[in-house]
Design a protein around this motif. Structure first.
Motif, PDB file in Angstrom:
ATOM      1  N   ALA A  62       0.874  -1.174   0.000  1.00 22.69           N
ATOM      2  CA  ALA A  62       0.000   0.000   0.000  1.00 22.69           C
ATOM      3  C   ALA A  62       0.910   1.222   0.000  1.00 22.69           C
ATOM      4  O   ALA A  62       1.794   1.339   0.852  1.00 22.69           O
ATOM      5  N   CYS A  63       0.719   2.106  -0.964  1.00 17.44           N
ATOM      6  CA  CYS A  63       1.624   3.248  -1.124  1.00 17.44           C
ATOM      7  C   CYS A  63       0.772   4.514  -1.204  1.00 17.44           C
ATOM      8  O   CYS A  63      -0.070   4.644  -2.097  1.00 17.44           O
ATOM      9  N   VAL A  64       0.993   5.414  -0.254  1.00 13.02           N
ATOM     10  CA  VAL A  64       0.128   6.603  -0.156  1.00 13.02           C
ATOM     11  C   VAL A  64       0.945   7.882  -0.197  1.00 13.02           C
ATOM     12  O   VAL A  64       1.725   8.162   0.720  1.00 13.02           O
ATOM     13  N   GLY A  65       0.783   8.644  -1.258  1.00 16.57           N
ATOM     14  CA  GLY A  65       1.380   9.979  -1.371  1.00 16.57           C
ATOM     15  C   GLY A  65       2.889   9.987  -1.488  1.00 16.57           C
ATOM     16  O   GLY A  65       3.547   8.965  -1.317  1.00 16.57           O
ATOM     17  N   GLY A  66       3.439  11.162  -1.835  1.00 14.54           N
ATOM     18  CA  GLY A  66       4.882  11.318  -1.922  1.00 14.54           C
ATOM     19  C   GLY A  66       5.330  11.598  -3.342  1.00 14.54           C
ATOM     20  O   GLY A  66       4.589  12.198  -4.134  1.00 14.54           O
ATOM     21  N   MET A  67       6.516  11.142  -3.665  1.00 13.28           N
ATOM     22  CA  MET A  67       7.012  11.368  -5.020  1.00 13.28           C
ATOM     23  C   MET A  67       7.932  10.243  -5.489  1.00 13.28           C
ATOM     24  O   MET A  67       8.484   9.491  -4.685  1.00 13.28           O
ATOM     25  N   LEU A  68       8.044  10.148  -6.805  1.00 12.35           N
ATOM     26  CA  LEU A  68       8.886   9.126  -7.431  1.00 12.35           C
ATOM     27  C   LEU A  68       9.860   9.849  -8.357  1.00 12.35           C
ATOM     28  O   LEU A  68       9.450  10.748  -9.107  1.00 12.35           O
ATOM     29  N   SER A  69      11.126   9.478  -8.261  1.00  6.38           N
ATOM     30  CA  SER A  69      12.086  10.092  -9.192  1.00  6.38           C
ATOM     31  C   SER A  69      12.976   9.023  -9.812  1.00  6.38           C
ATOM     32  O   SER A  69      13.278   7.996  -9.185  1.00  6.38           O
ATOM     33  N   VAL A  70      13.332   9.265 -11.058  1.00  8.92           N
ATOM     34  CA  VAL A  70      14.314   8.429 -11.750  1.00  8.92           C
ATOM     35  C   VAL A  70      15.414   9.375 -12.192  1.00  8.92           C
ATOM     36  O   VAL A  70      15.152  10.356 -12.901  1.00  8.92           O
ATOM     37  N   HIS A  71      16.650   9.112 -11.721  1.00  7.91           N
ATOM     38  CA  HIS A  71      17.768   9.967 -12.116  1.00  7.91           C
ATOM     39  C   HIS A  71      18.970   9.096 -12.457  1.00  7.91           C
ATOM     40  O   HIS A  71      19.491   8.399 -11.581  1.00  7.91           O
ATOM     41  N   GLU A  72      19.381   9.140 -13.701  1.00  9.43           N
ATOM     42  CA  GLU A  72      20.538   8.369 -14.164  1.00  9.43           C
ATOM     43  C   GLU A  72      20.423   6.907 -13.745  1.00  9.43           C
ATOM     44  O   GLU A  72      21.383   6.321 -13.231  1.00  9.43           O
ATOM     45  N   GLY A  73      19.221   6.335 -13.900  1.00  9.31           N
ATOM     46  CA  GLY A  73      19.028   4.907 -13.606  1.00  9.31           C
ATOM     47  C   GLY A  73      18.756   4.587 -12.153  1.00  9.31           C
ATOM     48  O   GLY A  73      18.463   3.445 -11.811  1.00  9.31           O
ATOM     49  N   GLU A  74      18.844   5.600 -11.263  1.00  7.98           N
ATOM     50  CA  GLU A  74      18.547   5.389  -9.831  1.00  7.98           C
ATOM     51  C   GLU A  74      17.094   5.765  -9.580  1.00  7.98           C
ATOM     52  O   GLU A  74      16.684   6.893  -9.911  1.00  7.98           O
ATOM     53  N   VAL A  75      16.334   4.849  -8.997  1.00  6.10           N
ATOM     54  CA  VAL A  75      14.908   5.105  -8.779  1.00  6.10           C
ATOM     55  C   VAL A  75      14.649   5.281  -7.284  1.00  6.10           C
ATOM     56  O   VAL A  75      15.031   4.434  -6.473  1.00  6.10           O
ATOM     57  N   LYS A  76      13.983   6.406  -6.940  1.00  8.59           N
ATOM     58  CA  LYS A  76      13.675   6.674  -5.522  1.00  8.59           C
ATOM     59  C   LYS A  76      12.184   6.902  -5.370  1.00  8.59           C
ATOM     60  O   LYS A  76      11.603   7.751  -6.045  1.00  8.59           O
ATOM     61  N   LEU A  77      11.592   6.116  -4.494  1.00 12.25           N
ATOM     62  CA  LEU A  77      10.181   6.302  -4.167  1.00 12.25           C
ATOM     63  C   LEU A  77      10.151   6.834  -2.736  1.00 12.25           C
ATOM     64  O   LEU A  77      10.568   6.136  -1.801  1.00 12.25           O
ATOM     65  N   VAL A  78       9.746   8.081  -2.584  1.00 14.56           N
ATOM     66  CA  VAL A  78       9.660   8.702  -1.259  1.00 14.56           C
ATOM     67  C   VAL A  78       8.177   8.882  -0.961  1.00 14.56           C
ATOM     68  O   VAL A  78       7.507   9.718  -1.574  1.00 14.56           O
ATOM     69  N   SER A  79       7.686   8.045  -0.061  1.00 16.96           N
ATOM     70  CA  SER A  79       6.244   7.973   0.135  1.00 16.96           C
ATOM     71  C   SER A  79       5.853   8.435   1.535  1.00 16.96           C
ATOM     72  O   SER A  79       6.627   8.288   2.480  1.00 16.96           O
ATOM     73  N   THR A  80       4.641   8.968   1.651  1.00 19.64           N
ATOM     74  CA  THR A  80       4.153   9.385   2.970  1.00 19.64           C
ATOM     75  C   THR A  80       3.975   8.164   3.864  1.00 19.64           C
ATOM     76  O   THR A  80       4.427   8.136   5.008  1.00 19.64           O
TER      77      THR A  80
END
Ligand code: ATP
Length: 133
Positions: A62-80
């Motif tokens: 379950a994933c609620v809010g936040g942001m997703l970024s892809v930078h130079e192949g690195e994926v970051k999911l920063v979620s509330t």
């Protein structure tokens, strides 16, 4: 299948830090799917069931809010908030659903903020139940 480095973090801590093959997550404008070699990208997250493929196996959360970024192949999911399906307390989510529905049954008595809060709580409760099943 090609992999990429995925980090999943919330204010509560680190939920995943390793290789992944695929991530499907709900953004504010719809579902997005991240595979290896995705172009650089940023989006705001909505509320939904996320699917992460690791070593050929799908994990749900379950994933609620936040942001997703892809930078130079690195994926970051920063979620509330982010809960893997096996960590979800189903009864708690069912109780949260009932409480939210009780509030919404008297929606005429609720202010705009209270109404938005109850609707968001109901949605979170339903997403958690869906992710846990
Ligand atoms: P509740 O009324 O049950 O607290 P909520 O939707 O208000 O539900 P949140 O504010 O979204 O809860 O989350 C508070 C914290 O509790 C977060 O760390 C979240 O990951 C965790 N959490 C909420 N509900 C559950 C659940 N059913 N199972 C496991 N963790 C949960």
């Amino acid at each position: 299948m090609a992999t990429y480095h995925l980090q999943i973090v919330t204010p509560d801590g680190l939920y995943y830090d390793g290789e992944a093959e695929k991530l499907i997550v709900r953004s504010t404008t719809g579902d997005v799917c991240i595979l290896a070699h995705h172009i650089n990208y940023v989006t705001a997250l909505g509320m939904g069931v996320a699917k992460v493929t690791i070593d050929g196996k799908d994990r749900r959360a379950a994933c609620v809010g936040g942001m997703l970024s892809v930078h130079e192949g690195e994926v970051k999911l920063v979620s509330t908030t982010f809960e893997w399906s096996e960590d979800i307390d189903l009864e708690r989510a069912q109780r949260a659903e009932e409480r939210a529905k009780e509030k919404l049954a008297h929606r005429d008595t609720l202010g705009d903020q209270e109404l938005a809060l109850a609707e968001a709580k109901l949605k979170r409760a339903l997403i958690r139940q869906s992710a846990a099943k």
